[in-house]
Enzyme design. Structure first.
Site, short mmCIF file in Angstrom:
data_model
loop_
_atom_site.label_atom_id
_atom_site.label_comp_id
_atom_site.label_asym_id
_atom_site.label_seq_id
_atom_site.Cartn_x
_atom_site.Cartn_y
_atom_site.Cartn_z
N THR A 86 1.62 -16.69 -26.47
CA THR A 86 0.85 -17.47 -25.48
C THR A 86 1.20 -18.95 -25.62
OG1 THR A 86 -0.86 -15.80 -25.49
CG2 THR A 86 -1.47 -17.94 -24.61
N ASN A 170 4.41 -4.63 -21.05
CA ASN A 170 3.56 -4.23 -22.16
C ASN A 170 2.69 -3.02 -21.86
OD1 ASN A 170 2.62 -6.49 -20.50
ND2 ASN A 170 0.68 -6.20 -21.54
N GLN A 200 7.77 -7.77 -25.74
CA GLN A 200 7.84 -6.32 -25.97
C GLN A 200 9.27 -5.81 -26.11
OE1 GLN A 200 5.21 -4.56 -26.67
NE2 GLN A 200 3.52 -5.83 -25.91
N SER A 220 6.49 -12.83 -30.11
CA SER A 220 5.24 -12.78 -30.87
C SER A 220 5.42 -11.88 -32.09
CB SER A 220 4.15 -12.22 -29.96
OG SER A 220 2.94 -12.12 -30.66
N GLY A 221 4.98 -12.35 -33.26
CA GLY A 221 5.19 -11.57 -34.49
C GLY A 221 4.31 -10.34 -34.60
N HIS A 222 3.06 -10.45 -34.12
CA HIS A 222 2.12 -9.35 -34.41
C HIS A 222 2.38 -8.09 -33.60
CE1 HIS A 222 -0.91 -9.54 -31.02
NE2 HIS A 222 -0.32 -10.70 -30.84
N THR A 258 1.38 -28.96 -39.58
CA THR A 258 2.02 -28.35 -40.75
C THR A 258 2.38 -26.90 -40.41
OG1 THR A 258 0.75 -29.77 -42.18
CG2 THR A 258 1.67 -27.79 -43.19
N CYS A 349 -4.76 -6.11 -23.67
CA CYS A 349 -4.64 -7.58 -23.68
C CYS A 349 -5.46 -8.22 -22.59
CB CYS A 349 -3.18 -7.98 -23.50
SG CYS A 349 -2.11 -7.09 -24.59
#
Ligand code: PLP
Length: 755
Positions: A86, A170, A200, A220-222, A258, A349
């Site tokens: 996002t 998705n 995806q 996106s990692g997750h 950071t 989602c």
């Protein structure tokens, strides 16, 4: 203490749930979790620090970027770590729009694929407005396979400031033809910003981004075994860029703050695993295709009539999107959940909406869009996991057959769950009722069109002899399902007098249903032709099907069509004369989700009704006060309900934790009531302490609550602990019982899900 989830395992144990919702999110792979943990505890430095700990962290960061660059073929392009897709979408859109603003004109367009993740159109609209660009934000339609309408793209892209498309959808797994998008777009508009959502596609397709003219690609990692809160954005070399987050100048000033080093280290490990074919936890793509075949076979074998919403040849193997004819997505998801299989409806989602805009865009039917199931697995899933899922799905078949949820070829109808007694069927606040006597005589009251297939299947499977299909009045808010149910049951043909008004066989004074009699009684008020049906046993009225004359916790409206508050008062007085206090009232609507109510409770809780029946309010007073209340209610209520709600439900029951509930069960010698539907109760496979401990148990779904009250299966003086999947339905049941005067009622907080 936070809830301790049962461990998600890549080699499932007998009771572990099988997670098939990978497109929503995935568990973190053990090797990735180890790297994340190391970056939190050991290599925890700030990449901006000059000391050795900082230098080590900086190395981790740059190694991650290098791996990511290699994985997606970034070439000269930039790789920027973000909090997720996002943020990547925001950054890309803001960058593109700021650069495009000077070029915008009256006909400018911002184009996006109609099946994009909601983050895309919503971000386009938001920044289009905030940046004062005022271009038209337009969806590129898709065909019935979910593929972009290229003629539309060709016709519109020359006016586009930005085009947003996706690599893989998705919800459906549909793969877009990006090469064709590129050819058309660049022919007409070589400088247009082009973003491709690759969330995806990662790990499911090989990517060579720098070989294309894609300007921005968020990831996106997750969605692929890395933690939540880490993603990346690819930016083509030379594509416009404006930092979305300014500050201390991290990421070369392109994204301050950071760095999320644990997340980045985890993402780096994911990239390493995807790149290193010799040490891969991921299955070969052929294996993923086999998984999909196995799952498809299990689904079709179990449910029979199933529609898949994507062409398997044009979609990634890891997603199956389907709907089961005549079973709602809620029923399928609840059933799967009980059986230890996690899937989602449509898109997890865009929670809140109960239909799929993706399937709408593909032109699927209302039913399919509202009841689609998405089953998605990840490339690291083991053959054992898929085999367990398939075995659990197949084990549902007899349960579905027993509960008349599918047409089965069972030779033993007597073994199937029996509909004897009273069952409520609900659809969006409206209710149909089925009453079946011990000898299987049946009557259907107020059939709702959407529920006809379900009711018909039940009647056929249980070999019920339908004596009548009745309406209590001509429903103002919907078309009656009576004609189609009669036609499906071939009743019209066999019994011509069923065609009479509201379905009552004109030649009969009463209908015999086993040892009970059903009588019709004119009760005008809500409308002129309204009737109530009284079910009598041993001379007493056990059940009153009262239509919309009186609703749980409210009176029927009298302001529609032929409504008449005077007539309503007379009808109510007449009923008061005929009914017992304990008569179970079955209305045509149950907006409050009350499920069961008696005549006494109606009178106690509705001041107007109570006063009228007691004689302290005249018919005239009732009529004028009721008409006033109806008008106020109609003004307040834009939903145009068939009755108004006159009192709030008392909520004075206890919500108990698992330990409290166990102690309470023993202390009060209480009965555990599972309020889930019978098929969920039967499918329960994961252990639940309370279910295994309670000595006395009943399964009373909300749809059978009125039956349990009518038959005295539960008594106001008894002690009951209520349970369901998440604690919501059982909370509703607790309210119902409390309102019926039950004193010792508790709810298991969080239901089976959290206990
Ligand atoms: N794009 C697609 C195709 C997605 O599936 C999702 C997540 O569901 C997103 C974008 C948003 O990703 P994130 O959760 O990382 O913000």
């Amino acid at each position: 203490m936070p809830y301790q989830c049962r461990q998600q395992s890549f080699q499932p144990s007998a009771n572990a749930p099988v997670y098939l919702d990978a497109n929503a999110t995935t568990p973190v792979l053990p090797q990735i979790a180890a790297v994340v943990s190391h970056a939190m505890q050991v290599c925890f430095g700030n990449p901006s620090s000059a000391h050795i700990t900082g230098v080590q962290a900086k190395h981790t960061l740059e190694q991650a970027r290098q791996r990511a660059r290699q994985l997606v073929g970034a070439g000269e392009g930039e790789i920027l770590f973000t909090s997720g897709a996002t943020e990547g979408i925001q950054t890309a859109i803001v960058s593109a729009l700021i650069a495009a603003k000077p070029k915008s004109h009256a006909k400018s367009l911002l184009l996006y694929g109609a099946t994009e993740h909601k983050a895309v159109p919503n971000t386009l609209k938001h920044w289009n407005q905030v940046l004062g660009i005022n271009a038209e934000v337009k969806a590129i339609p898709v065909d019935e396979q979910g593929l972009l309408d290229f003629a539309f793209l060709a016709a519109h892209c020359k006016d586009a400031l930005m085009v947003c498309t996706m690599a893989v959808n998705n919800e459906t797994g549909v793969i877009q033809d990006l090469a064709k998008v590129e050819k058309l777009l660049r022919a007409e508009n070589p400088d247009c910003a082009w973003m491709v959502d690759c969330v995806q596609a990662l790990g499911k397709q090989s990517l060579k981004l720098s070989e294309s003219t894609i300007d921005y690609a968020p990831f996106s990692g997750h969605k692929l075994y890395a933690p939540k809160g880490i993603g990346m954005l690819y930016i083509r070399h030379g594509a416009p860029y404006t930092p979305f987050i300014a500050g201390g100048g991290q990421e070369g000033g392109m994204r301050s703050g950071t760095e999320n080093l644990p997340g980045i280290a985890g993402f780096s490990e994911l990239c390493r695993l995807l790149l290193d074919k010799t040490d891969s936890p991921f299955q070969a793509v052929e294996t993923l295709y086999e998984y999909r075949e196995q799952l498809r076979d299990a689904i079709v074998d179990t449910f029979g009539q199933v529609t898949f919403h994507h062409d398997f040849a044009r979609s990634v193997p890891t997603t199956l999107n389907f709907s089961v004819d005549n079973l709602t997505s809620k029923e399928v998801i609840d059933l799967f959940d009980a059986a230890g299989i996690r899937v989602s409806g449509g898109s997890a989602c865009s929670s809140g909406s109960n239909r799929s805009f993706v399937l709408d865009a593909m032109g699927r039917s209302n039913w399919q869009s509202e009841n689609a199931i998405r089953m998605s697995f990840g490339p690291a899933d083991s053959p054992a996991q898929i085999a367990t899922a398939c075995a659990r799905i197949k084990a549902l078949k007899p349960i579905l057959a027993q509960n008349c949820l599918i047409v089965s070829d069972s030779q033993y109808p007597e073994k199937e769950a029996c509909a004897i007694g009273l069952t409520q069927f609900r659809h969006q606040g409206a209710c149909s009722w089925l009453y079946v006597s011990e000898n299987r005589d049946a009557v259907v009251i107020d059939p709702i069109v959407e529920l006809v297939p379900r009711i018909e299947r039940l009647i056929h499977k249980q070999q019920l002899q339908v004596k009548a299909v009745l309406d209590t009045h001509q429903h103002q808010d919907r078309v009656s399902g009576r004609a189609i149910l009669c036609a499906a049951l071939q009743l019209e043909h066999d019994v011509p007098h069923f065609a009479a008004m509201l379905g009552w066989p004109v030649s009969e004074d009463e209908l015999q249903l086993g040892d009970a009699h059903l009588q019709v009684c004119k009760t005008p008020g809500h409308s002129a032709e309204s009737v109530s049906y009284l079910l009598k046993q041993q001379g007493q009225v056990q059940i009153c099907f009262c239509g919309d004359l009186v609703l749980p916790h409210g009176l029927g409206s009298t302001i529609k069509d032929s409504g008449d508050a005077y007539a309503m008062a007379s009808s109510l007085l007449q009923l008061n004369h005929l009914l017992r206090d304990g008569t179970v009232m079955c209305s045509a609507h149950d907006y409050q989700q009350c499920f069961a109510i008696t005549w006494k409770i109606q009178k106690d809780q509705l001041p107007l009704l109570g006063a009228l029946c007691e004689g302290s309010l005249s018919v005239e007073e009732f009529a004028s006060q009721n008409a006033d209340a109806s008008v106020i209610e109609a003004h307040q209520n834009e939903l145009d309900l068939c009755g108004f709600l006159d009192c709030a439900l008392a909520a004075n029951y206890d919500e108990l934790s698992n330990d409290q509930a166990l102690a309470w069960l023993n202390q009060h010698n209480a009965t555990l009531i599972d309020t889930r539907e019978a098929y969920e109760h039967c499918a329960q496979c994961t252990p639940c302490e309370i279910l295994s401990q309670a000595k006395s148990q009943l399964n009373i779904p909300l749809s059978r609550m009125a039956d349990a009250i009518n038959r005295g299966i539960i008594q106001p003086q008894g002690a009951y602990l209520l349970l369901c999947r998440t604690g919501n339905r059982s909370r509703q049941a607790a309210l119902t019982l409390k309102n019926l005067g039950f004193t010792q009622v508790c709810n298991l907080k969080g239901g089976v899900a959290l206990n």
